[in-house]
Design an enzyme around this catalytic site. Structure first.
Site, PDB file in Angstrom:
ATOM      1  N   ARG A 110     -44.976  -5.323  -2.314  1.00 11.56           N
ATOM      2  CA  ARG A 110     -43.975  -6.144  -1.636  1.00 11.56           C
ATOM      3  C   ARG A 110     -44.391  -6.353  -0.187  1.00 11.56           C
ATOM      4  NH1 ARG A 110     -42.533  -3.319   3.041  1.00 11.56           N
ATOM      5  NH2 ARG A 110     -41.301  -1.452   2.664  1.00 11.56           N
ATOM      6  N   GLU A 209     -32.817  -5.696   4.258  1.00  8.92           N
ATOM      7  CA  GLU A 209     -33.355  -5.105   5.498  1.00  8.92           C
ATOM      8  C   GLU A 209     -34.127  -6.149   6.312  1.00  8.92           C
ATOM      9  OE1 GLU A 209     -35.118  -1.190   5.175  1.00  8.92           O
ATOM     10  OE2 GLU A 209     -36.627  -1.735   6.651  1.00  8.92           O
ATOM     11  N   ARG A 213     -37.882 -10.099   1.228  1.00 15.17           N
ATOM     12  CA  ARG A 213     -38.764  -9.097   0.651  1.00 15.17           C
ATOM     13  C   ARG A 213     -39.411  -9.808  -0.530  1.00 15.17           C
ATOM     14  NH1 ARG A 213     -38.253  -3.508   2.120  1.00 15.17           N
ATOM     15  NH2 ARG A 213     -37.956  -3.665   4.348  1.00 15.17           N
ATOM     16  N   CYS A 255     -37.775  -2.877  10.691  1.00 19.23           N
ATOM     17  CA  CYS A 255     -38.174  -1.472  10.843  1.00 19.23           C
ATOM     18  C   CYS A 255     -39.617  -1.404  11.323  1.00 19.23           C
ATOM     19  CB  CYS A 255     -38.042  -0.738   9.510  1.00 19.23           C
ATOM     20  SG  CYS A 255     -38.462   1.007   9.646  1.00 19.23           S
ATOM     21  N   THR A 257     -41.815   0.648  10.847  1.00 15.59           N
ATOM     22  CA  THR A 257     -42.763   1.146   9.836  1.00 15.59           C
ATOM     23  C   THR A 257     -43.362   0.016   9.018  1.00 15.59           C
ATOM     24  OG1 THR A 257     -41.085   1.411   8.118  1.00 15.59           O
ATOM     25  CG2 THR A 257     -41.498   3.321   9.532  1.00 15.59           C
ATOM     26  N   ARG A 264     -45.940  -2.863   1.242  1.00 12.07           N
ATOM     27  CA  ARG A 264     -45.965  -1.565   0.576  1.00 12.07           C
ATOM     28  C   ARG A 264     -46.468  -1.809  -0.836  1.00 12.07           C
ATOM     29  NH1 ARG A 264     -43.058   2.842  -1.886  1.00 12.07           N
ATOM     30  NH2 ARG A 264     -41.310   1.577  -2.646  1.00 12.07           N
ATOM     31  N   ARG A 291     -42.589   8.618  -2.682  1.00 12.95           N
ATOM     32  CA  ARG A 291     -41.131   8.429  -2.745  1.00 12.95           C
ATOM     33  C   ARG A 291     -40.659   8.816  -4.135  1.00 12.95           C
ATOM     34  NH1 ARG A 291     -39.822   2.715   0.533  1.00 12.95           N
ATOM     35  NH2 ARG A 291     -40.813   3.363   2.474  1.00 12.95           N
ATOM     36  N   GLU A 296     -37.020   4.795  -1.769  1.00 12.46           N
ATOM     37  CA  GLU A 296     -36.830   5.612  -0.581  1.00 12.46           C
ATOM     38  C   GLU A 296     -35.534   6.429  -0.660  1.00 12.46           C
ATOM     39  OE1 GLU A 296     -36.622   3.508   3.171  1.00 12.46           O
ATOM     40  OE2 GLU A 296     -37.944   5.082   3.883  1.00 12.46           O
TER      41      GLU A 296
END
Ligand code: ADP
Ligand code: CIR
Length: 336
Positions: A110, A209, A213, A255, A257, A264, A291, A296
């Site tokens: 993703r 988020e 995505r 985020c 990260t 990811r 994870r 997560e």
């Protein structure tokens, strides 16, 4: 606002010193993002690993004295570094790490994206969120062939369908407390939803988020096939949408990260005969993150782990996927 007490061991707690706080407490971005917006999630959730979210593209400049050290600690990426992207599947030279399908159940890659010049989740308002939804759905409706699909708004979905999609790993979970505290869930479920192709191998989550995505997934461990589908979709979408991007930090995400590739790449791998500590140690040695079976903040069930690249900034997409393939090979070797 006075200097807040920050519980826990998050990167926020480590880097928001009184000096940094004083330097940033009166700053504000064009979209009205203030320090309070960035740090709300980490203050309300002392178990945060990171503890901050950016409210817009400009946050990464205006609040750099806080965000740069967090970025350096997570990605090993310093202020002088520059991110580079490589989304060309022809450059990916990896074999399927589990051709017989003994360990790897599925592979998912993703990327997160936000629209250029729009506020991010913490401060976006209802009208802007709807504008983003409309622009994205319009672009998605032009996708051809295997990528073609349908958009389902969350507001029109019944509870049973939602539950089923979440359990099948096709839909985000609602009520994430980290996002909730960061202000992302305002007006829920308005303008949230999921786009899926027929085969459910290509999906886009809207306004969770990040505004997008973009997800490619399938059973088995054919990383190249999953990456090729994603790259094809991204090229088509980039012709219709302009994403938030920085020369230094790559794709910009809420985020820290997720910056850079915002990617990811993960496998669901079944390793019932390896101890969890061993799985984590091998993964860590290969720059990978572990994870749980439902993503997560969840636990591994039945020895099924979600193993993915940890670093997303300062590596190319091709490098990060290659790193995943090597780590998966090592895990399979250890499992015998
Ligand atoms: P992210 O979007 O950052 O990857 P999560 O960790 O919450 O966020 O994962 C989202 C969903 O994707 C979860 O349901 C998770 O189980 C699922 N998922 C992740 N990797 C895989 C995979 N390789 N195969 C199937 N589902 C996956
Ligand atoms: C935390 O700080 O632990 C949460 N805000 C999640 C951090 C990981 N980021 C992410 O999944 N995008």
């Amino acid at each position: 606002m006075s200097y807040p007490k920050i519980e826990g061991a998050s990167l926020l707690a480590r880097f928001l010193t009184p000096e940094v706080f004083d330097a940033l407490k009166d700053r504000e971005t064009y979209f009205g993002v203030r320090l309070e917006h960035l740090i709300a999630s980490g203050i309300q959730n002392p178990d945060s690993a990171i503890g901050v979210y950016a409210g817009d593209e400009e946050s990464y400049e205006v609040f750099a004295p806080l965000l740069d050290p967090i970025i350096a600690a997570y990605h090993g990426f310093g202020p002088e570094d520059r991110h580079a992207s490589d989304l060309d599947p022809a450059h990916l030279e990896v074999e399927n790490p589990d051709p017989e399908g003994r360990f790897v159940l599925s592979t998912r890659i993703r990327v997160a994206r936000n629209l250029c010049c729009f506020p991010f989740g913490p401060v976006i308002d209802r009208r802007e969120r709807r504008m983003a939804e409309r622009a994205i759905v319009r672009a998605l409706s032009t996708l051809p062939g295997e990528l073609a699909g349908e958009y389902q708004p969350l507001s029109a979905m019944d509870e049973a369908t939602k539950k089923q999609l979440v359990e099948a790993h096709l839909l985000f979970k609602a009520e994430d407390r980290f996002l909730e505290a960061g202000g992302f869930n305002r007006d829920w479920p308005d303008a949230r939803g999921v786009f899926m192709n027929k085969a459910r191998t290509f999906l886009v989550w809207l306004n969770e988020e990040d505004q997008l995505r973009i997800i490619s997934m399938e059973r088995g461990a054919d990383l190249k096939s999953v990456f090729s589908r994603l790259a094809r979709a991204l090229k088509l979408l980039e012709a219709r949408l302009t994403f938030a991007y920085s020369e230094r930090l790559g794709y910009l995400t809420s985020c820290p990260t997720n910056l850079g590739t915002a990617m990811r790449a993960s496998v669901h791998i079944r390793l019932p005969h390896l101890a969890e500590d061993e799985v984590k140690a091998i993964a860590r040695a290969h720059g990978l993150q572990v994870r749980g079976t439902h993503g997560e903040h969840t636990e591994a069930e039945g020895g099924v782990y979600d193993v993915s690249n940890k670093r997303r900034l300062g590596v190319t997409e091709v490098e990060a996927i290659t790193q995943l393939a090597k780590g998966v090979q090592a895990l399979i070797q250890a499992a015998g």
